[in-house]
Design a protein around this motif. Structure first.
Motif, PDB file in Angstrom:
ATOM      1  N   ALA A   1      -0.236   4.076  -1.853  1.00 17.59           N
ATOM      2  CA  ALA A   1      -1.102   5.214  -2.170  1.00 17.59           C
ATOM      3  C   ALA A   1      -1.290   6.129  -0.973  1.00 17.59           C
ATOM      4  O   ALA A   1      -1.341   5.687   0.174  1.00 17.59           O
ATOM      5  CB  ALA A   1      -2.459   4.703  -2.650  1.00 17.59           C
TER       6      ALA A   1
ATOM      7  N   ALA B   1       0.860  -1.194   0.000  1.00 15.59           N
ATOM      8  CA  ALA B   1       0.000   0.000   0.000  1.00 15.59           C
ATOM      9  C   ALA B   1       0.889   1.234   0.000  1.00 15.59           C
ATOM     10  O   ALA B   1       1.465   1.595   1.030  1.00 15.59           O
ATOM     11  CB  ALA B   1      -0.911  -0.012   1.224  1.00 15.59           C
TER      12      ALA B   1
ATOM     13  N   LYS C   1       2.629   2.079  13.903  1.00 13.67           N
ATOM     14  CA  LYS C   1       1.745   1.954  12.730  1.00 13.67           C
ATOM     15  C   LYS C   1       1.704   0.518  12.233  1.00 13.67           C
ATOM     16  O   LYS C   1       0.652   0.022  11.834  1.00 13.67           O
ATOM     17  CB  LYS C   1       2.215   2.898  11.625  1.00 13.67           C
ATOM     18  CG  LYS C   1       1.288   2.920  10.428  1.00 13.67           C
ATOM     19  CD  LYS C   1       1.536   4.119   9.545  1.00 13.67           C
ATOM     20  CE  LYS C   1       1.112   5.391  10.261  1.00 13.67           C
ATOM     21  NZ  LYS C   1       1.242   6.580   9.431  1.00 13.67           N
TER      22      LYS C   1
HETATM   23  O1  C5P Z   1      -2.415   6.104   8.552  1.00 18.01           O
HETATM   24  P1  C5P Z   1      -1.562   6.526   7.407  1.00 18.01           P
HETATM   25  O2  C5P Z   1      -2.334   7.225   6.309  1.00 18.01           O
HETATM   26  O3  C5P Z   1      -0.345   7.312   7.803  1.00 18.01           O
HETATM   27  O4  C5P Z   1      -1.016   5.160   6.815  1.00 18.01           O
HETATM   28  C1  C5P Z   1      -0.276   5.107   5.641  1.00 18.01           C
HETATM   29  C2  C5P Z   1      -0.350   3.719   5.073  1.00 18.01           C
HETATM   30  O5  C5P Z   1      -1.695   3.240   5.057  1.00 18.01           O
HETATM   31  C3  C5P Z   1       0.100   3.692   3.628  1.00 18.01           C
HETATM   32  O6  C5P Z   1       0.600   2.405   3.352  1.00 18.01           O
HETATM   33  C4  C5P Z   1      -1.209   3.942   2.886  1.00 18.01           C
HETATM   34  O7  C5P Z   1      -1.155   3.452   1.558  1.00 18.01           O
HETATM   35  C5  C5P Z   1      -2.187   3.152   3.727  1.00 18.01           C
HETATM   36  N1  C5P Z   1      -3.556   3.698   3.757  1.00 18.01           N
HETATM   37  C6  C5P Z   1      -4.567   3.019   3.121  1.00 18.01           C
HETATM   38  N2  C5P Z   1      -5.860   3.491   3.182  1.00 18.01           N
HETATM   39  C7  C5P Z   1      -6.133   4.622   3.869  1.00 18.01           C
HETATM   40  C8  C5P Z   1      -5.107   5.332   4.516  1.00 18.01           C
HETATM   41  C9  C5P Z   1      -3.831   4.837   4.439  1.00 18.01           C
HETATM   42  O8  C5P Z   1      -4.309   1.987   2.481  1.00 18.01           O
HETATM   43  N3  C5P Z   1      -7.393   5.067   3.919  1.00 18.01           N
END
Ligand code: C5P
Length: 215
Positions: free
Chosen positions: A93, A91, A158
């Motif tokens: 994005a 992930a 995290k």
């Molecule tokens: O919580 P935060 O946005 O900092 O986390 C970042 C990570 O979570 C990244 O890997 C991002 O791609 C993923 N993410 C996600 N869906 C969201 C928010 C973050 O996949 N709604």
């Protein structure tokens, strides 16, 4: 240790999402998509079948892999779920945390007082959702963390909170967002690796090799 991803399917999200307010306006962020696209190319170069689910970016579709274009976080989640099962999910994005609770179907008019406040609703956390799947959870789930301070401590927290296996953490206090280089910490269950500052493609190549070795 394997140095190839042949026979593996890697699913990657990249870029920002765009959350419509009305037909002409949206909420988004500054993500360029560069790091996610670079990882997709690096995994394909090691022989993986790659599905890249990308929000709107200025980047060309990479050769040799499937790019699925989406706009919103809900579309991104649906495209990711459709691509499962895969061996790896990364992930990258920058998913918008919120979307307008209701997108207007006509352009909101300032002079008619139609745009006085904006009700928001939380978007699904795609990384957390995929990390917690029972049946279709990919064997290796990797998330990213962009932090401006306490990078290691926040990335470790995290990793646990999201339920993923690794967190690639970068310090965005400098010019990383939209820039060409990245300084990375790779946070795993039992160790943390500190990578020197290097171009985003070099980060991607190193990550792809690390994934190949771990599978
Ligand atoms: O919580 P935060 O946005 O900092 O986390 C970042 C990570 O979570 C990244 O890997 C991002 O791609 C993923 N993410 C996600 N869906 C969201 C928010 C973050 O996949 N709604």
């Amino acid at each position: 240790m394997a140095d190839t991803l042949k026979g593996r399917h890697v699913l990657i999200t990249a870029g920002p999402t765009r959350e419509p307010i009305d037909p002409v306006r949206f909420i988004s962020n500054h993500s360029s998509g560069q790091q996610g696209y670079a990882i997709a190319k690096a995994c394909a170069a090691l022989g993986a079948k790659v599905t890249l689910v990308a929000g709107p970016t200025a980047l060309a579709d990479p050769d040799g892999l499937e790019t699925v274009h989406v706009e919103t976080a809900l579309e991104m989640l649906a495209a990711v779920e459709k691509a499962l099962p895969t061996d790896v999910f990364i992930a990258v994005a920058a998913v918008a945390d919120w979307r307008p609770a209701e997108a207007a179907d006509k352009k909101l008019k300032l002079d008619k007082g139609e745009f006085t406040s904006l009700a928001l609703t939380e978007n699904p956390d795609i990384l957390k959702t995929i990390s917690h799947l029972d049946e279709d959870r990919p064997g290796l789930v990797i998330g990213f963390a962009a932090e401006t301070h306490d990078v290691e401590a926040l990335a470790k927290a995290k990793r646990v909170r999201k339920g993923c296996d690794w967190i690639v953490a970068n310090d965005v206090s400098g010019d990383v967002m939209g820039g060409a280089e990245n300084a990375v910490l790779l946070v795993m269950e039992d160790k943390v690796e500190v990578w020197e500052r290097m171009p985003k493609q070099a980060v991607a190549d190193a990550l792809a090799r690390q994934i190949a070795a771990a599978l």
